[in-house]
Design a protein around this motif. Structure first.
Motif, short mmCIF file in Angstrom:
data_model
loop_
_atom_site.label_atom_id
_atom_site.label_comp_id
_atom_site.label_asym_id
_atom_site.label_seq_id
_atom_site.Cartn_x
_atom_site.Cartn_y
_atom_site.Cartn_z
N VAL A 1 15.69 12.08 65.05
CA VAL A 1 14.49 11.23 65.14
C VAL A 1 14.70 9.92 64.40
O VAL A 1 14.20 8.88 64.83
CB VAL A 1 13.18 11.95 64.70
N HIS B 1 7.71 11.03 60.44
CA HIS B 1 8.25 12.37 60.70
C HIS B 1 7.73 13.33 59.64
O HIS B 1 7.65 12.98 58.46
CB HIS B 1 9.79 12.36 60.66
N SER C 1 6.83 12.90 64.98
CA SER C 1 7.69 14.08 65.17
C SER C 1 7.44 15.07 64.03
O SER C 1 6.99 14.70 62.95
CB SER C 1 9.16 13.66 65.22
N VAL D 1 8.48 16.10 69.48
CA VAL D 1 8.29 14.64 69.43
C VAL D 1 7.12 14.27 70.34
O VAL D 1 6.85 14.94 71.33
CB VAL D 1 9.55 13.86 69.88
#
Ligand code: PLP
Length: 479
Positions: A153, A264, A291, A311
């Motif tokens: 990511v 994230h 994500s 995601v």
């Protein structure tokens, strides 16, 4: 591949493994061998002629097992767990048996489609926002590890921002996280080419139970913007490695959004607990994330490796990771009708890992999994109480999940001596072979981590472990 040989040897191997589990408590939990021990026990080169399974299994018993640290022992309380289960084992076996390589849909349609389905199942169990489901732009994928999940990511986020800021802007990209974030983030930064001086490791302390303070993040982002840098990636935590701290996701996500950063969330360990409605609150705010990852192979009865990544927009991943050489072209991919997971990860080849997660979900069912987690947390409460009742010990941070952070208390406020004594206690406990725990540090204090999560652990193991710890501690205090 001779089917009859497989049947015969397979039965023998399953017997061997079943016996191992039956006798697992007879081994020292932490291997007690010295570095290099195996070189003296095995020949210098591979055999020229076939040997028998019996010969190999004999060597496993006498030469390999002494060098094994028994992660599945009920007395394993170190690191975070790495769960194994009958269902997980069967899934691994089936996956090895089918022996497919599922990089594109066409290479085994079931592998891709089952992965999409089980990741959706789990997203629903976690009550993740709809945009993480595979029906829209988002979706889930099984990576080998949380480290890979974070790396992919970050690379996707990096490429996205460089697409608008220009390729020469790499030196301006800034990553943010608390100092409690797993070193996987630092490794991702190293691989993604983020300049070390642009990694903002923000201090978290006991005032927030080691969660990242949003104000600190905001200040750092503002400073970087003023300096002409580009804030681009924020990693939040649910269940840090040292103390299972939980960052305030909603507040962090808001800052990320207003600064167009990728957000994230790493919930490698504690994510599993969030399938229980009463623990779901700890990922509140995940709807602001781009994500989210959790390791089913840590605490969800799924054998290593099975790291789940969702995601919000899978096209950002595929922009970074897709390749389309002639030899991989096929009708389904060319027509854009299918997911090709090779474009969501680093490697091309991939195993049929969804089988084991599917088997875990089907053979146990969500209610059993929830109760499994609850039981470990209940056991952690028992341990926490035992520690709290002993004046020679203290619990260092409030326990949320199944990790208890504790230490022997300082005498005469001498923190240095206290650290040394806790190191000594750790050494004594682990060399007893009766249990295995590890240490870490928070705000300069060395403390011990008692992490419950092995499938075979029961209350009697926790109480016995505490007895060993206390006995070793009283020996140290008498010295
Ligand atoms: N994140 C957290 C919170 C962890 O505890 C760990 C490992 O224990 C990791 C990431 C790294 O996980 P992996 O070994 O799957 O890369």
């Amino acid at each position: 591949m001779d089917s009859e040989q497989l049947r015969e040897y397979g039965h023998r191997m399953v017997d061997f493994i079943a016996d191992y589990y039956k006798t697992i408590e007879s081994f020292p939990v932490l291997s007690q061998v010295q570095p290099g021990y195996l070189h003296n026990l095995l020949p210098d080169s591979a055999p020229d002629h076939p040997e028998t399974v019996e010969q190999v299994l004999d060597d496993v018993k006498t030469k390999i097992l002494p060098g094994v640290t028994h992660w599945q022992s009920p007395n394993f309380f170190a690191y975070y767990p790495s769960n194994s289960s009958v269902a997980g084992f069967l899934g691994e076996m089936l996956s090895a048996g089918l022996g497919i390589v599922g990089f594109s849909w066409v290479t085994s349609p079931a592998a891709t489609e089952l992965e999409m389905i089980v990741l959706d199942w789990l997203a629903k169990l976690l009550n993740l926002p709809e945009h993480f489901l595979c029906k829209g732009n988002g979706g889930g994928v099984i990576q080998g590890s949380a480290s890979e999940a974070i790396l992919v990511v970050m690379i996707a986020a990096r490429d996205k921002v460089l697409g608008s800021a220009g390729k020469n802007s790499l030196g301006k990209l800034v990553v943010y996280s608390s100092d409690q974030t797993h070193s996987a983030l630092q490794k991702a930064c190293q691989i993604a080419g983020i300049h070390p001086e642009n990694c903002r490791v923000l201090k978290a302390d006991s005032s927030t139970n080691y969660a990242l303070r949003p104000e600190l993040l905001q200040e750092a982002v503002s400073r970087d913007l003023e300096a002409g840098l580009i804030p681009f990636f924020l990693c939040g935590n649910v269940g840090t490695t040292s103390s299972a701290a939980v960052d305030p996701l909603a507040a962090l996500g808001k800052i990320a959004k207003s600064n167009e950063m990728w957000f994230h969330v790493d919930a490698a360990y504690a994510g599993s607990a969030c399938i229980c409605p009463e623990y779901r609150q700890y990922i509140d705010g995940v709807e602001t994330a781009d994500s989210f990852n959790m390791n089913a192979h840590k605490w969800l009865l799924t054998n290593l490796d099975c790291s789940l990544l969702w995601v919000k927009d899978q096209s950002v991943l595929t922009e970074s990771f897709s390749t389309n050489p002639e030899y991989l072209k096929n009708k389904a991919s060319q027509a854009n009708l299918v997911v090709d997971y090779k474009d969501w990860q680093i490697a091309l080849s991939r195993r049929f890992r969804s089988l084991k997660l599917w088997m875990v979900l089907r053979l146990y069912g969500a209610e059993t999994l929830k109760n499994y987690i609850r039981n470990h947390i209940k056991l952690a409460k028992v341990f926490e109480q035992l520690v709290s009742q002993d004046p020679n010990f203290e619990v260092i941070t409030p326990r949320i999940f199944s990790l208890v952070c504790f230490r022997m208390v300082p005498i005469d406020d001498d923190e240095k001596k206290c650290n040394d004594r806790n190191y000594e206690l750790l050494e004594a406990v682990n060399s007893s072979g009766k249990l295995f725990i590890i240490h870490t540090a928070l705000s300069g204090k060395i403390f011990l981590r008692f992490s419950i999560g092995a499938p075979l652990t029961e209350e009697k193991h926790v109480k016995e472990a505490w007895k060993v710890i206390r006995e070793e501690a009283s020996y140290l205090l008498r010295k």
